[in-house]
Design a protein around this motif. Structure first.
Motif, mmCIF file in Angstrom:
data_model
loop_
_atom_site.group_PDB
_atom_site.id
_atom_site.type_symbol
_atom_site.label_atom_id
_atom_site.label_comp_id
_atom_site.label_asym_id
_atom_site.label_seq_id
_atom_site.Cartn_x
_atom_site.Cartn_y
_atom_site.Cartn_z
ATOM 1 N N LYS A 1 0.785 -1.223 0.000
ATOM 2 C CA LYS A 1 0.000 0.000 0.000
ATOM 3 C C LYS A 1 0.822 1.281 0.000
ATOM 4 O O LYS A 1 0.342 2.315 -0.448
ATOM 5 C CB LYS A 1 -0.883 0.022 1.266
ATOM 6 N N ASP A 2 2.037 1.258 0.555
ATOM 7 C CA ASP A 2 2.689 2.527 0.912
ATOM 8 C C ASP A 2 3.400 3.242 -0.226
ATOM 9 O O ASP A 2 4.032 4.268 -0.020
ATOM 10 C CB ASP A 2 3.656 2.315 2.088
ATOM 11 N N PHE A 3 3.267 2.739 -1.447
ATOM 12 C CA PHE A 3 3.969 3.345 -2.584
ATOM 13 C C PHE A 3 3.221 4.527 -3.182
ATOM 14 O O PHE A 3 3.831 5.405 -3.796
ATOM 15 C CB PHE A 3 4.221 2.292 -3.661
ATOM 16 N N ALA A 4 1.887 4.587 -3.019
ATOM 17 C CA ALA A 4 1.149 5.686 -3.653
ATOM 18 C C ALA A 4 -0.300 5.747 -3.186
ATOM 19 O O ALA A 4 -0.970 4.721 -3.067
ATOM 20 C CB ALA A 4 1.173 5.553 -5.172
ATOM 21 N N SER A 5 -0.772 6.963 -2.932
ATOM 22 C CA SER A 5 -2.188 7.283 -2.800
ATOM 23 C C SER A 5 -2.395 8.605 -3.531
ATOM 24 O O SER A 5 -1.480 9.417 -3.606
ATOM 25 C CB SER A 5 -2.600 7.460 -1.336
ATOM 26 N N SER A 6 -3.584 8.818 -4.054
ATOM 27 C CA SER A 6 -3.846 10.114 -4.683
ATOM 28 C C SER A 6 -5.058 10.781 -4.041
ATOM 29 O O SER A 6 -5.994 10.119 -3.588
ATOM 30 C CB SER A 6 -4.045 9.981 -6.200
ATOM 31 N N LEU A 7 -4.997 12.114 -3.990
ATOM 32 C CA LEU A 7 -6.060 12.942 -3.434
ATOM 33 C C LEU A 7 -6.433 14.010 -4.467
ATOM 34 O O LEU A 7 -5.568 14.524 -5.166
ATOM 35 C CB LEU A 7 -5.604 13.637 -2.152
ATOM 36 N N GLY A 8 -7.711 14.382 -4.500
ATOM 37 C CA GLY A 8 -8.093 15.465 -5.383
ATOM 38 C C GLY A 8 -9.547 15.363 -5.849
ATOM 39 O O GLY A 8 -10.280 14.504 -5.384
ATOM 40 N N PRO A 9 -9.985 16.200 -6.781
ATOM 41 C CA PRO A 9 -9.162 17.240 -7.399
ATOM 42 C C PRO A 9 -8.997 18.473 -6.521
ATOM 43 O O PRO A 9 -8.144 19.316 -6.764
ATOM 44 C CB PRO A 9 -9.954 17.577 -8.663
ATOM 45 N N TRP A 10 -9.831 18.575 -5.463
ATOM 46 C CA TRP A 10 -9.790 19.694 -4.528
ATOM 47 C C TRP A 10 -10.509 19.259 -3.268
ATOM 48 O O TRP A 10 -11.001 18.126 -3.166
ATOM 49 C CB TRP A 10 -10.457 20.945 -5.106
ATOM 50 N N ILE A 11 -10.581 20.131 -2.275
ATOM 51 C CA ILE A 11 -11.334 19.860 -1.046
ATOM 52 C C ILE A 11 -12.650 20.623 -1.114
ATOM 53 O O ILE A 11 -12.666 21.831 -1.359
ATOM 54 C CB ILE A 11 -10.540 20.292 0.199
ATOM 55 N N VAL A 12 -13.750 19.899 -0.918
ATOM 56 C CA VAL A 12 -15.072 20.522 -0.828
ATOM 57 C C VAL A 12 -15.402 20.641 0.654
ATOM 58 O O VAL A 12 -15.381 19.638 1.385
ATOM 59 C CB VAL A 12 -16.130 19.677 -1.560
ATOM 60 N N THR A 13 -15.677 21.852 1.123
ATOM 61 C CA THR A 13 -15.918 22.054 2.548
ATOM 62 C C THR A 13 -17.219 21.363 2.979
ATOM 63 O O THR A 13 -18.140 21.160 2.175
ATOM 64 C CB THR A 13 -15.982 23.546 2.885
ATOM 65 N N ALA A 14 -17.262 21.007 4.265
ATOM 66 C CA ALA A 14 -18.378 20.220 4.788
ATOM 67 C C ALA A 14 -19.723 20.915 4.572
ATOM 68 O O ALA A 14 -20.727 20.254 4.255
ATOM 69 C CB ALA A 14 -18.148 19.935 6.267
ATOM 70 N N ASP A 15 -19.757 22.231 4.713
ATOM 71 C CA ASP A 15 -21.030 22.942 4.557
ATOM 72 C C ASP A 15 -21.562 22.846 3.134
ATOM 73 O O ASP A 15 -22.776 22.857 2.923
ATOM 74 C CB ASP A 15 -20.879 24.407 4.983
ATOM 75 N N GLU A 16 -20.657 22.737 2.159
ATOM 76 C CA GLU A 16 -21.100 22.633 0.766
ATOM 77 C C GLU A 16 -21.817 21.315 0.483
ATOM 78 O O GLU A 16 -22.603 21.225 -0.472
ATOM 79 C CB GLU A 16 -19.900 22.775 -0.171
ATOM 80 N N LEU A 17 -21.553 20.296 1.292
ATOM 81 C CA LEU A 17 -22.170 18.992 1.072
ATOM 82 C C LEU A 17 -23.353 18.736 1.999
ATOM 83 O O LEU A 17 -23.904 17.633 2.009
ATOM 84 C CB LEU A 17 -21.125 17.882 1.238
ATOM 85 N N GLU A 18 -23.757 19.750 2.753
ATOM 86 C CA GLU A 18 -24.910 19.602 3.641
ATOM 87 C C GLU A 18 -26.165 19.113 2.911
ATOM 88 O O GLU A 18 -26.938 18.326 3.460
ATOM 89 C CB GLU A 18 -25.206 20.924 4.354
#
Length: 294
Positions: free
Chosen positions: A154-171
């Motif tokens: 597992k420790d060779f790669a993880s990816s995150l993205g494309p951005w962070i959506v704030t919690a209030d936006e997903l209410e």
């Protein structure tokens, strides 16, 4: 490299060189009045976290992958006791469009479709992003026979993205404490899995509280949901069919994860450098060692 706020097809940089972690820790920052078109920006991983905890919050995933990785059936009773997680490598984080270098020796290459919560101050969830927990299943299967792991699987790669959506936006997607978001995964444009994030066994808030119990979680730490069911990874499907169908990822394959309300994250698979053979283990002669101690 700069951070900012995405509005429509524009990104507005934070003033004063403020980065995402500063905003997570201290609250909103000022942004420039003039934006830059997203089409002219190369997105990188939205955060370089100090730690990454990856949970296993979907029963269906646990059941399918156990069959594939170690030949076991069902879900362990211990899974129902608490939201289990492991730590993965925060120094091997990739972003949108990055090539993902798998261990050259691995032939059972897999993706994992997850959503990650970003811890905020005071035990809150600041926001969410897409998380791909890439997995070398052949390495994982071998090392977990020792009773530890996953590690090199597992420790060779993880990816995150494309951005962070704030919690209030997903209410608007909140349903009984869970986020009712459709999540899908495709390889080379062909969908192989789709599930609702709300099929999790625990809420992100519960997982965050459990992670902090008798320990420390700081703002900016990443907590993965675990892989969704119904084809959220190839290994789950291998466990159900008893064969490598669909086939493992190969060099040149493109994996796209899409989550409703967040966006899409695409990465291409390549092979990393060959690490070569390890020196042989030194085997201990237990009887000889006992004799020498007498």
């Amino acid at each position: 490299m700069r951070s900012g706020v995405v509005r429509g097809e524009m990104i507005f940089p934070f003033l004063g060189g403020v980065d995402v972690l500063h905003v997570i820790q201290n609250g909103p920052a000022g942004v420039a009045e003039t934006g830059v078109p997203l089409a002219e920006v190369r997105l990188v991983a939205p955060l370089r976290p100090a730690s990454v905890r990856d949970f296993v919050a979907f029963e269906e995933h646990v059941e399918g992958v156990r069959r594939s990785v170690d030949g076991s059936a069902g879900v362990p009773e211990a899974w129902y006791d608490a939201p289990t997680f492991y730590f993965t490598n925060p120094h091997a984080i990739y972003g949108p469009g990055d090539d993902i270098p798998f261990p050259a020796a691995s032939v059972a290459r897999d993706f994992e479709l997850e959503v990650a919560a970003i811890a905020g101050p005071g035990g809150t969830v600041f926001g969410y992003t897409i998380f791909n927990d890439f997995s070398a299943r052949d390495l994982q299967s071998r090392e977990m026979k020792v009773g530890l792991g996953p590690a090199k699987g597992k420790d060779f790669a993880s990816s995150l993205g494309p951005w962070i959506v704030t919690a209030d936006e997903l209410e608007p997607y909140q349903k009984d404490g869970f986020l009712d978001l459709w999540c899908s995964a495709s390889v080379n444009g062909v969908e192989v899995g789709r599930d609702l994030l709300s099929n999790m066994g625990w809420t992100f808030e519960t997982m965050l509280a459990y992670a902090a119990r008798d320990s420390v979680v700081r703002p900016g730490d990443v907590l993965g949901s675990g892989t969704v069911g119904n084809g959220g990874c190839l290994a789950e499907l291998w466990g159900r069919t008893g064969s490598l169908t669909p086939p493992p990822l190969r060099d040149g394959d493109e994996v796209t994860l899409t989550v409703e309300g967040i966006g899409s994250l695409t990465n291409r698979i390549i092979s990393g450098p060959d690490g070569g053979a390890l020196p042989p283990v030194r085997r201990r002669d237990a009887a000889k060692a006992r004799a020498e101690r007498q």
